[in-house]
Design an enzyme around this catalytic site. Structure first.
Site, mmCIF file in Angstrom:
data_model
loop_
_atom_site.group_PDB
_atom_site.id
_atom_site.type_symbol
_atom_site.label_atom_id
_atom_site.label_comp_id
_atom_site.label_asym_id
_atom_site.label_seq_id
_atom_site.Cartn_x
_atom_site.Cartn_y
_atom_site.Cartn_z
ATOM 1 N N ASN A 229 0.853 -1.179 0.000
ATOM 2 C CA ASN A 229 0.000 0.000 0.000
ATOM 3 C C ASN A 229 0.897 1.241 0.000
ATOM 4 O O ASN A 229 2.125 1.128 0.028
ATOM 5 C CB ASN A 229 -0.982 -0.005 1.177
ATOM 6 C CG ASN A 229 -0.277 -0.036 2.535
ATOM 7 O OD1 ASN A 229 0.799 0.534 2.719
ATOM 8 N ND2 ASN A 229 -0.893 -0.691 3.514
ATOM 9 N N GLU B 221 3.361 1.514 2.965
ATOM 10 C CA GLU B 221 4.424 0.502 2.896
ATOM 11 C C GLU B 221 5.433 0.840 1.806
ATOM 12 O O GLU B 221 6.646 0.672 1.991
ATOM 13 C CB GLU B 221 3.801 -0.871 2.631
ATOM 14 C CG GLU B 221 3.016 -1.414 3.818
ATOM 15 C CD GLU B 221 2.131 -2.595 3.468
ATOM 16 O OE1 GLU B 221 1.719 -3.323 4.391
ATOM 17 O OE2 GLU B 221 1.825 -2.784 2.267
ATOM 18 N N ASP C 225 -5.800 -8.049 0.750
ATOM 19 C CA ASP C 225 -5.878 -9.499 0.541
ATOM 20 C C ASP C 225 -6.694 -9.810 -0.710
ATOM 21 O O ASP C 225 -6.362 -10.719 -1.480
ATOM 22 C CB ASP C 225 -6.539 -10.181 1.747
ATOM 23 C CG ASP C 225 -5.730 -10.045 3.030
ATOM 24 O OD1 ASP C 225 -4.522 -9.750 2.942
ATOM 25 O OD2 ASP C 225 -6.308 -10.232 4.113
#
Length: 320
Positions: free
Chosen positions: A198, A201, A267
């Site tokens: 993301n 990150e 996910d």
């Protein structure tokens, strides 16, 4: 075209490896503030358990129609039993390397049903042993050729210290590897086909970017340094940005809709891409599938999934 892609995915076999955990939800009503401290009092009325972490990735893969197997490490406890039972109900084959010296990772979320809001999260973690990591790697290497694609779900719990061996083994048998990364050092992901951080990150590793052009420059450098096939940065309300080896970039806007809960949206994205690549899909179709599926799950409360029927319905609304 997504309808033919979804039909192909139903014949795919995907291997998910990573940090599985058990997600617990306590639902209740919030009607007053505690007299002991300025915090809301949640009167718990309902409890639920769901597969979390890498297990939620596996759940998303299976919901999209592909056959799915999960390899992970757990404690030898009731929580691991619950996780296996939940995955079995979803028709997901699960191989947990049980370690008697650790506890299965649990995330407990306290949710106000009235407010549709998460009030508190409590995590239960413990270190993973070297013996369990070695067993996980051995099992992975033994069964890898049976699958069409590999999804690595790294939540930083310590179960993936042998990730470089996993990537190289997959490359040796021409299996695509998609990784949801964690931490501030991506060197362990060298050689992966795609990583899906993301924004936070990505910036933790590549530095804060000013605009799309700056993001692309930073992503290209990271791709070159780590011999990656590409980087997909998920950016919340700004959508997703894909930068491929060679510098080709694609920025995909998010679907405009009401967001209830972003839990597990990453996910869903990685599951969709892994499923699409398992059947040889092009990246643009894979990203369209991922974007629609993620848009569906953030409109639900808690870690959720998107079914082919929901995706086709959403696609018909967009095209209509």
């Amino acid at each position: 075209m997504l309808p033919p892609l979804l039909e192909k995915i139903a014949r795919a076999k995907v291997l998910v490896v990573g940090d599985a955990m058990l997600d617990r939800y306590w639902y209740g009503d919030v009607e007053r503030i505690s007299p002991e401290a300025p915090v809301p009092v949640v009167a718990v009325k309902e409890a639920k358990e769901l597969p979390g972490g890498a297990a939620n990735v596996a759940r998303n893969v299976r919901k999209l129609g592909a056959a799915c197997t999960l390899f992970s490490i757990s404690g030898d406890d009731r929580e691991a039993d619950s996780l296996e039972q939940l995955l079995d109900k979803d028709d997901i084959h699960c191989r947990l390397e049980r370690d008697k010296l650790v506890n299965t990772t649990v995330k407990l979320r306290v949710v106000s049903k009235h407010l549709h809001q998460q009030m508190l999260r409590i995590d239960f973690d413990s270190p993973v042993s070297k013996d369990a990591r070695v067993k996980l790697l051995d099992n992975y290497l033994k069964h890898l050729p049976e699958y069409d694609a590999v999804i690595v779900s790294d939540y930083g719990k310590g179960g993936l210290s042998n990730i470089q061996e996993m990537i190289q083994a997959a490359r040796a048998v021409s299996r695509p590897v998609v990784i949801d990364p964690k931490g501030d050092d991506y060197s362990g992901y060298r050689g992966a086909n795609l990583i899906t951080p993301n924004r936070k990150e990505f910036e933790q590793v590549a530095g804060r970017f000013r605009d799309d052009a700056d993001l692309e420059r930073r992503a290209v450098k990271l791709i070159q340094d780590l011999d990656l096939g590409g980087i997909l940065v998920t950016r919340g309300e700004k959508g997703m940005s894909l930068v491929q080896k060679g510098g080709r970039a694609l920025h995909i806007p998010a679907r405009a809709q009401e967001v209830f809960d972003v839990t597990g949206a990453g996910d869903t994205v990685i599951a969709a891409i892994g499923c699409a690549w398992a059947v040889g899909s092009g990246l643009e179709d894979a990203l369209q599938l991922a974007n629609i599926a993620a848009g569906i799950v953030v409109g639900k409360l808690g870690a959720a999934t998107a079914s082919p029927a929901e995706i086709l319905h959403e696609l018909s609304l967009q095209e209509g």
